[in-house]
Design a protein around this motif. Sequence first.
Motif, short mmCIF file in Angstrom:
data_model
loop_
_atom_site.label_atom_id
_atom_site.label_comp_id
_atom_site.label_asym_id
_atom_site.label_seq_id
_atom_site.Cartn_x
_atom_site.Cartn_y
_atom_site.Cartn_z
N LYS A 66 14.01 -7.84 0.44
CA LYS A 66 13.56 -8.64 -0.69
C LYS A 66 12.15 -9.18 -0.47
O LYS A 66 11.39 -9.37 -1.43
N GLU A 67 11.79 -9.45 0.79
CA GLU A 67 10.44 -9.93 1.09
C GLU A 67 9.42 -8.82 0.87
O GLU A 67 8.31 -9.07 0.37
N LYS A 68 9.77 -7.60 1.24
CA LYS A 68 8.87 -6.47 1.02
C LYS A 68 8.77 -6.15 -0.47
O LYS A 68 7.68 -5.90 -1.00
N ASP A 69 9.91 -6.18 -1.14
CA ASP A 69 9.91 -5.87 -2.58
C ASP A 69 9.13 -6.90 -3.39
O ASP A 69 8.65 -6.60 -4.49
N ALA A 70 9.01 -8.12 -2.87
CA ALA A 70 8.26 -9.16 -3.57
C ALA A 70 6.78 -8.80 -3.72
O ALA A 70 6.10 -9.31 -4.62
N THR A 83 5.54 0.11 -0.89
CA THR A 83 6.25 1.21 -1.53
C THR A 83 7.52 1.51 -0.76
O THR A 83 7.49 1.72 0.46
N GLN A 84 8.64 1.54 -1.47
CA GLN A 84 9.91 1.87 -0.84
C GLN A 84 9.97 3.34 -0.44
O GLN A 84 9.17 4.16 -0.89
N ILE A 85 10.96 3.66 0.37
CA ILE A 85 11.23 5.05 0.73
C ILE A 85 11.46 5.87 -0.54
O ILE A 85 12.15 5.42 -1.47
N ASN A 86 10.86 7.04 -0.60
CA ASN A 86 10.92 7.96 -1.74
C ASN A 86 10.17 7.43 -2.96
O ASN A 86 10.33 7.95 -4.06
N GLY A 87 9.32 6.44 -2.76
CA GLY A 87 8.58 5.87 -3.88
C GLY A 87 7.23 6.53 -4.14
O GLY A 87 6.60 6.27 -5.17
N GLU A 88 6.77 7.36 -3.22
CA GLU A 88 5.51 8.09 -3.41
C GLU A 88 5.81 9.58 -3.40
O GLU A 88 6.71 10.05 -2.68
N TYR A 89 5.05 10.32 -4.21
CA TYR A 89 5.28 11.75 -4.35
C TYR A 89 4.11 12.56 -3.78
O TYR A 89 2.95 12.20 -3.95
N THR A 90 4.45 13.64 -3.09
CA THR A 90 3.48 14.64 -2.66
C THR A 90 4.01 16.01 -3.01
O THR A 90 5.18 16.33 -2.71
N GLU A 98 8.35 4.49 3.96
CA GLU A 98 7.96 3.26 3.28
C GLU A 98 6.60 2.85 3.83
O GLU A 98 6.24 3.21 4.96
N GLN A 99 5.83 2.11 3.04
CA GLN A 99 4.47 1.81 3.46
C GLN A 99 3.94 0.61 2.69
O GLN A 99 4.50 0.20 1.67
N ILE A 100 2.85 0.06 3.20
CA ILE A 100 2.09 -0.94 2.45
C ILE A 100 0.65 -0.47 2.39
O ILE A 100 0.08 -0.04 3.40
N ASP A 101 0.07 -0.50 1.19
CA ASP A 101 -1.31 -0.10 0.95
C ASP A 101 -2.18 -1.33 0.81
O ASP A 101 -1.88 -2.23 0.00
N ILE A 102 -3.28 -1.37 1.56
CA ILE A 102 -4.18 -2.51 1.59
C ILE A 102 -5.61 -1.99 1.54
O ILE A 102 -5.93 -0.97 2.15
N GLY A 103 -6.46 -2.68 0.79
CA GLY A 103 -7.87 -2.30 0.71
C GLY A 103 -8.76 -3.51 0.86
O GLY A 103 -8.33 -4.59 1.28
N GLN A 174 -19.60 -2.06 0.65
CA GLN A 174 -18.25 -2.03 0.08
C GLN A 174 -17.76 -0.61 -0.20
O GLN A 174 -17.55 -0.21 -1.35
N PRO A 175 -17.54 0.16 0.85
CA PRO A 175 -16.94 1.47 0.63
C PRO A 175 -15.54 1.32 0.04
O PRO A 175 -14.90 0.27 0.18
N ASN A 176 -15.07 2.33 -0.63
CA ASN A 176 -13.71 2.32 -1.14
C ASN A 176 -12.81 2.70 0.03
O ASN A 176 -12.70 3.87 0.39
N GLU A 177 -12.20 1.71 0.63
CA GLU A 177 -11.41 1.95 1.83
C GLU A 177 -9.95 1.58 1.58
O GLU A 177 -9.64 0.73 0.75
N SER A 178 -9.09 2.23 2.28
CA SER A 178 -7.66 2.01 2.12
C SER A 178 -6.98 2.10 3.48
O SER A 178 -7.31 2.98 4.29
N LEU A 179 -6.05 1.19 3.70
CA LEU A 179 -5.28 1.18 4.93
C LEU A 179 -3.80 1.28 4.57
O LEU A 179 -3.32 0.55 3.70
N LYS A 180 -3.11 2.20 5.23
CA LYS A 180 -1.67 2.34 5.04
C LYS A 180 -0.97 2.04 6.37
O LYS A 180 -1.27 2.67 7.39
N LEU A 181 -0.07 1.07 6.35
CA LEU A 181 0.88 0.90 7.44
C LEU A 181 2.14 1.63 7.00
O LEU A 181 2.66 1.39 5.90
N ILE A 182 2.64 2.53 7.86
CA ILE A 182 3.67 3.47 7.43
C ILE A 182 4.86 3.47 8.39
O ILE A 182 4.68 3.43 9.62
N HIS A 183 6.03 3.56 7.79
CA HIS A 183 7.28 3.67 8.56
C HIS A 183 8.06 4.88 8.05
O HIS A 183 8.39 4.96 6.87
N TYR A 184 8.32 5.81 8.95
CA TYR A 184 9.15 6.98 8.65
C TYR A 184 10.52 6.78 9.31
O TYR A 184 10.64 6.92 10.53
#
Length: 347
Positions: A66-70, A83-90, A98-103, A174-184
């Motif tokens: 619930k804390e992550k979903d918030a 993003t929850q598991i299966n929430g992103e498509y490739t 699951e992951q968190i996207d930060i810029g 200010q480059p367009n940068e993105s950081l993903k912390l990822i859990h498989y």
Amino acid sequence: MYDKNKLPILDMRKFYNIEERHIFLKELRYLARHIGFFYLIGHGLDQKRIDEIKKYTHLFFALEQKEKDAISIENSPHFRGYTQINGEYTQNAPDAREQIDIGAELDSIPLTSDLPIWTRLQGPNQWPQGWPNFRNVVENWLSDSRRISIDLIHAFMLALGVKENVLDQFILNQPNESLKLIHYPKMASDSQNQGVGAHKDTNILTLLLQDEVGGLQVLSENVWVDVPYVENAFVINIGETLELATDGYLVANTHRVISPKNKDRYAIAYFISPNIFSGDLPVLALPPDLKLLANGTTSDPNNPLLKNVAENNMKSRLRSHVNVTKKFYPNIYKNLNKERGDLYEKH
């Protein structure tokens, strides 16, 4: 010169040492052209910094759901958040991660009829409440990754025979940068093996810090090659933006992650792209011998590579994060459904 079934290791200390710089640049030029993936050591980050970001990555994914979903990415038209598991498509299939996207922490730009949609890439992050240490650690890692990336881009330019600062107007402010912390999470079934599907990154360069579990693979001469853990090393790969800038002399590499079977996998990925307002990236004036080998960019006809790198980046987000697209960009979502035969309608 190099075994294509085993990624080479480059030591950035050779670049910082003027007497050895020419050795580093020669190695980089060869690897960039012929392999496109390599390990980078000697980047200046000590073990304490690396241990810190790994620790906070584990702590984040150990939070109550619930804390992550918030701070769900579905709250953000800027594609920031969890993003929850299966929430992103490739490749039209869900990724088992699951992951968190930060810029960069910037104010959002109101979407008006006279502004292109990719301006929505800029905006604020979503942070876990009451956990300032997490934000401090992550923002420090962003800063560290940006420094290393800019130094490495300078090295790439010199290796290609152009001025090292030729892209500075695109990456210093200010480059367009993105950081993903990822859990498989580990998957018991072989049918659930797409940690992340085969793809090319849209950015200039990617810096990946991975753990010992493994699963990353790069496509080399139509063979999937494992990219195992190397202590304190970043895994570096070329993105489509650098392919555009070199008119195909350098080629973005296809890679994927196979879901782990016995132990969860964690990774920290940093992506650097040009500032979204810097316009189309110019084709670099390569030396004649390199220019002769530039065969133009490669492109998936179902997902064409665009000249405007911000537009290209936005297109990738819209196609990957379907629920965000449906909520904030319904007209684009409808068009995606038409293209793909209502593939996403169940969402």
